[in-house]
Design a protein around this motif. Sequence first.
Motif, PDB file in Angstrom:
ATOM      1  N   SER A 173      29.441  38.146  42.901  1.00 30.66           N
ATOM      2  CA  SER A 173      29.030  38.919  44.073  1.00 30.66           C
ATOM      3  C   SER A 173      29.820  40.218  44.107  1.00 30.66           C
ATOM      4  N   GLY A 174      29.206  41.244  44.673  1.00 33.64           N
ATOM      5  CA  GLY A 174      29.906  42.518  44.829  1.00 33.64           C
ATOM      6  C   GLY A 174      30.529  42.683  46.197  1.00 33.64           C
ATOM      7  N   SER A 175      30.354  41.699  47.058  1.00 35.89           N
ATOM      8  CA  SER A 175      30.876  41.760  48.423  1.00 35.89           C
ATOM      9  C   SER A 175      32.248  41.104  48.495  1.00 35.89           C
ATOM     10  N   ASP A 176      33.219  41.815  49.028  1.00 35.00           N
ATOM     11  CA  ASP A 176      34.560  41.243  49.180  1.00 35.00           C
ATOM     12  C   ASP A 176      34.534  40.029  50.102  1.00 35.00           C
ATOM     13  N   THR A 177      33.690  40.081  51.125  1.00 31.77           N
ATOM     14  CA  THR A 177      33.597  38.952  52.059  1.00 31.77           C
ATOM     15  C   THR A 177      33.078  37.707  51.358  1.00 31.77           C
ATOM     16  N   VAL A 178      32.038  37.874  50.560  1.00 31.59           N
ATOM     17  CA  VAL A 178      31.472  36.730  49.839  1.00 31.59           C
ATOM     18  C   VAL A 178      32.427  36.247  48.758  1.00 31.59           C
ATOM     19  N   LEU A 179      33.061  37.167  48.058  1.00 35.09           N
ATOM     20  CA  LEU A 179      34.021  36.778  47.029  1.00 35.09           C
ATOM     21  C   LEU A 179      35.145  35.935  47.632  1.00 35.09           C
ATOM     22  N   LYS A 180      35.583  36.294  48.829  1.00 37.65           N
ATOM     23  CA  LYS A 180      36.618  35.504  49.505  1.00 37.65           C
ATOM     24  C   LYS A 180      36.094  34.111  49.827  1.00 37.65           C
ATOM     25  N   ALA A 181      34.855  34.035  50.333  1.00 37.03           N
ATOM     26  CA  ALA A 181      34.264  32.733  50.646  1.00 37.03           C
ATOM     27  C   ALA A 181      34.065  31.891  49.390  1.00 37.03           C
ATOM     28  N   MET A 182      33.832  32.556  48.265  1.00 38.28           N
ATOM     29  CA  MET A 182      33.688  31.861  46.978  1.00 38.28           C
ATOM     30  C   MET A 182      35.036  31.426  46.401  1.00 38.28           C
ATOM     31  N   ARG A 183      36.114  31.899  46.989  1.00 36.52           N
ATOM     32  CA  ARG A 183      37.474  31.718  46.452  1.00 36.52           C
ATOM     33  C   ARG A 183      37.610  32.369  45.088  1.00 36.52           C
ATOM     34  N   ARG A 184      37.015  33.534  44.950  1.00 36.64           N
ATOM     35  CA  ARG A 184      37.209  34.340  43.757  1.00 36.64           C
ATOM     36  C   ARG A 184      38.431  35.224  44.008  1.00 36.64           C
ATOM     37  N   SER A 185      39.356  35.266  43.095  1.00 35.61           N
ATOM     38  CA  SER A 185      40.649  35.903  43.343  1.00 35.61           C
ATOM     39  C   SER A 185      40.680  37.384  42.973  1.00 35.61           C
ATOM     40  N   TYR A 186      39.557  38.078  43.077  1.00 37.00           N
ATOM     41  CA  TYR A 186      39.489  39.519  42.858  1.00 37.00           C
ATOM     42  C   TYR A 186      38.516  40.078  43.877  1.00 37.00           C
ATOM     43  N   ARG A 187      38.489  41.396  43.983  1.00 39.09           N
ATOM     44  CA  ARG A 187      37.562  42.061  44.892  1.00 39.09           C
ATOM     45  C   ARG A 187      36.800  43.133  44.121  1.00 39.09           C
ATOM     46  N   GLN A 188      35.843  43.767  44.774  1.00 45.75           N
ATOM     47  CA  GLN A 188      34.966  44.712  44.091  1.00 45.75           C
ATOM     48  C   GLN A 188      35.765  45.808  43.383  1.00 45.75           C
ATOM     49  N   GLU A 189      36.757  46.333  44.038  1.00 43.04           N
ATOM     50  CA  GLU A 189      37.532  47.426  43.448  1.00 43.04           C
ATOM     51  C   GLU A 189      38.207  46.984  42.156  1.00 43.04           C
ATOM     52  N   ARG A 190      38.770  45.799  42.161  1.00 38.43           N
ATOM     53  CA  ARG A 190      39.416  45.257  40.969  1.00 38.43           C
ATOM     54  C   ARG A 190      38.408  45.080  39.837  1.00 38.43           C
ATOM     55  N   PHE A 191      37.233  44.546  40.164  1.00 34.85           N
ATOM     56  CA  PHE A 191      36.210  44.331  39.144  1.00 34.85           C
ATOM     57  C   PHE A 191      35.785  45.657  38.522  1.00 34.85           C
ATOM     58  N   LEU A 192      35.464  46.641  39.353  1.00 34.63           N
ATOM     59  CA  LEU A 192      35.024  47.936  38.832  1.00 34.63           C
ATOM     60  C   LEU A 192      36.140  48.620  38.048  1.00 34.63           C
ATOM     61  N   GLY A 193      37.385  48.357  38.429  1.00 31.01           N
ATOM     62  CA  GLY A 193      38.499  48.916  37.681  1.00 31.01           C
ATOM     63  C   GLY A 193      38.569  48.375  36.265  1.00 31.01           C
ATOM     64  N   ILE A 194      38.289  47.086  36.115  1.00 32.15           N
ATOM     65  CA  ILE A 194      38.259  46.480  34.778  1.00 32.15           C
ATOM     66  C   ILE A 194      37.154  47.118  33.939  1.00 32.15           C
ATOM     67  N   ILE A 195      35.973  47.250  34.530  1.00 28.04           N
ATOM     68  CA  ILE A 195      34.850  47.856  33.813  1.00 28.04           C
ATOM     69  C   ILE A 195      35.203  49.263  33.357  1.00 28.04           C
ATOM     70  N   GLU A 196      35.843  50.021  34.226  1.00 29.09           N
ATOM     71  CA  GLU A 196      36.224  51.398  33.891  1.00 29.09           C
ATOM     72  C   GLU A 196      37.203  51.423  32.720  1.00 29.09           C
ATOM     73  N   LYS A 197      38.189  50.520  32.734  1.00 35.31           N
ATOM     74  CA  LYS A 197      39.175  50.483  31.658  1.00 35.31           C
ATOM     75  C   LYS A 197      38.532  50.068  30.337  1.00 35.31           C
ATOM     76  N   VAL A 198      37.623  49.095  30.383  1.00 35.40           N
ATOM     77  CA  VAL A 198      36.943  48.651  29.163  1.00 35.40           C
ATOM     78  C   VAL A 198      36.129  49.795  28.572  1.00 35.40           C
ATOM     79  N   ARG A 199      35.419  50.526  29.412  1.00 36.12           N
ATOM     80  CA  ARG A 199      34.590  51.632  28.913  1.00 36.12           C
ATOM     81  C   ARG A 199      35.448  52.771  28.374  1.00 36.12           C
ATOM     82  N   ALA A 200      36.611  52.981  28.976  1.00 36.22           N
ATOM     83  CA  ALA A 200      37.502  54.029  28.470  1.00 36.22           C
ATOM     84  C   ALA A 200      38.023  53.670  27.083  1.00 36.22           C
ATOM     85  N   ALA A 201      38.312  52.392  26.872  1.00 36.09           N
ATOM     86  CA  ALA A 201      38.836  51.941  25.581  1.00 36.09           C
ATOM     87  C   ALA A 201      37.740  51.753  24.549  1.00 36.09           C
ATOM     88  N   MET A 202      36.543  51.331  25.001  1.00 38.64           N
ATOM     89  CA  MET A 202      35.413  51.052  24.095  1.00 38.64           C
ATOM     90  C   MET A 202      34.136  51.633  24.711  1.00 38.64           C
TER      91      MET A 202
END
Length: 504
Positions: A277-306
């Motif tokens: 999910s891209g919603s921080d509220t839903v991610l919290k309810a899912m007990r996912r230990s990241y939020r949208q900003e963290r996820f997009l940050g990973i994508i940005e770093k991966v694209r910068a490297a590859m």
Amino acid sequence: MSSSDRSQAVGVNKSYEIRTYGCQMNVHDSERLSGLLEEAGYVPAPKDGEGADVVVFNTCAVRENADNRLYGNLGQLAPKKAARPGMQIAVGGCLAQKDRDTIVKKAPWVDVVFGTHNIGKLPVLLERARVQEEAQVEIAESLEAFPSTLPTRRESAYAAWVSISVGCNNTCTFCIVPALRGKEKDRRPGDILAEIEALVSEGVSEITLLGQNVNAYGSDIGDREAFSKLLRACGKIEGLERVRFTSPHPRDFTDDVIAAMAETPNVMPQLHMPLQSGSDTVLKAMRRSYRQERFLGIIEKVRAAMPDAAISTDIIVGFPGETEEDFEQTLHTVRESRFAQAFTFQYSKRPGTPAADMDGQIPKAVVQERYERLVALQEEISWAENKKQVGRTLEVLVAEGEGRKDEATHRLSGRAPDNRLVHFTRPDEPVRPGDVVTVEITYAAPHHLLAEGPAQAVRRTRAGDAWEKRNAAPAEKPQGVLLGLPTIGAPAPSPAPAAGCGCD
């Protein structure tokens, strides 16, 4: 279980069939089950025969109606078993681990029920059920032997799964897998690398590192950088051309892993990163230990490297409590991430999970409407991203069984380094699965690429030799799920297994 224990179960001249459901872990377990049965004297049932002497269901408990599907299939086999003296039916996997005695109560014609932790006991349990003439139910509460220590009948001669861990330490509210697979248990790096080296010596050119939460590897052995070290070690294995892994968790996706991917030539520029999910509220309810900003940050770093990396994902639509605003955040994350493909799922209750009892269950019509909007958006993005491949020259690993229309179109199919599916004109010279063909992409569709011109080069490989040797053997090819490359794509509903089971 020792080899002497396994040798007690002998099925000389008896045939077997394994029906596999669920994620790659189940598919990989089925390879082990095939190996165990063949070591015990069983042979694969011919596809066009009258049925198998032993039918094994390797089940999944992730989807809501998994049990109904199982009992429906078992019901269809009941009259066949009644008419075929000596036929046996076994049920294993996650649903067997969860339901245990319930299976035999609902389907008393089942002979064996075994769990996720003791797949190595199947031949012995079948023999015991035959001798004692009563159902054998044996569910271990902890892992008896790491699956990779068991015999294997791999479906692919050129590509292989290699399990690096089993179990999961996460507590996602929608997922029952940790309760059925147990806590994470890591293999020793030396054992993993020894298995990979052995596979390469047999002709395998591509391996996929497999774990329920693959990049958490090291937590069980106390090394937070163990996974990146493992990727780099794979880069030193001569003859290993392609390395992939599935499925990672954003929580554990660290900068050292990105660096290892970018700096290790045989680690492919492909990443399956479950969003859910891209919603921080839903991610919290899912007990996912990241939020949208963290996820997009990973994508940005991966694209910068590859920059050419193809990124795919899993998304759940209609999680309990999801509002229209929450769903819009998912759409926003998809637009920003530019996934090459996405596996999209309509939320379904998994019995035994916290989410199944949550308030705010979303009406089916609302979930369906959101799902269709998400699929339409991802379809548009997938097509746009694939169009960027037109004009590129790619090395395609020729696959077996990936192109259903290949015979009619006189084409072959295979996977690009980033795992995109490529259909290409059949070269004049002989080409085998496992060989590598260099082609120029001329057309892009949302879920595949097309190379209509002549091949620029054909490289015959040891992997192709291995495929040719296997298919020259007189033995019947086993039935089962086609292995090799994980299937990435198909955002629309499909019975094909996803790159993850939706639990990562």
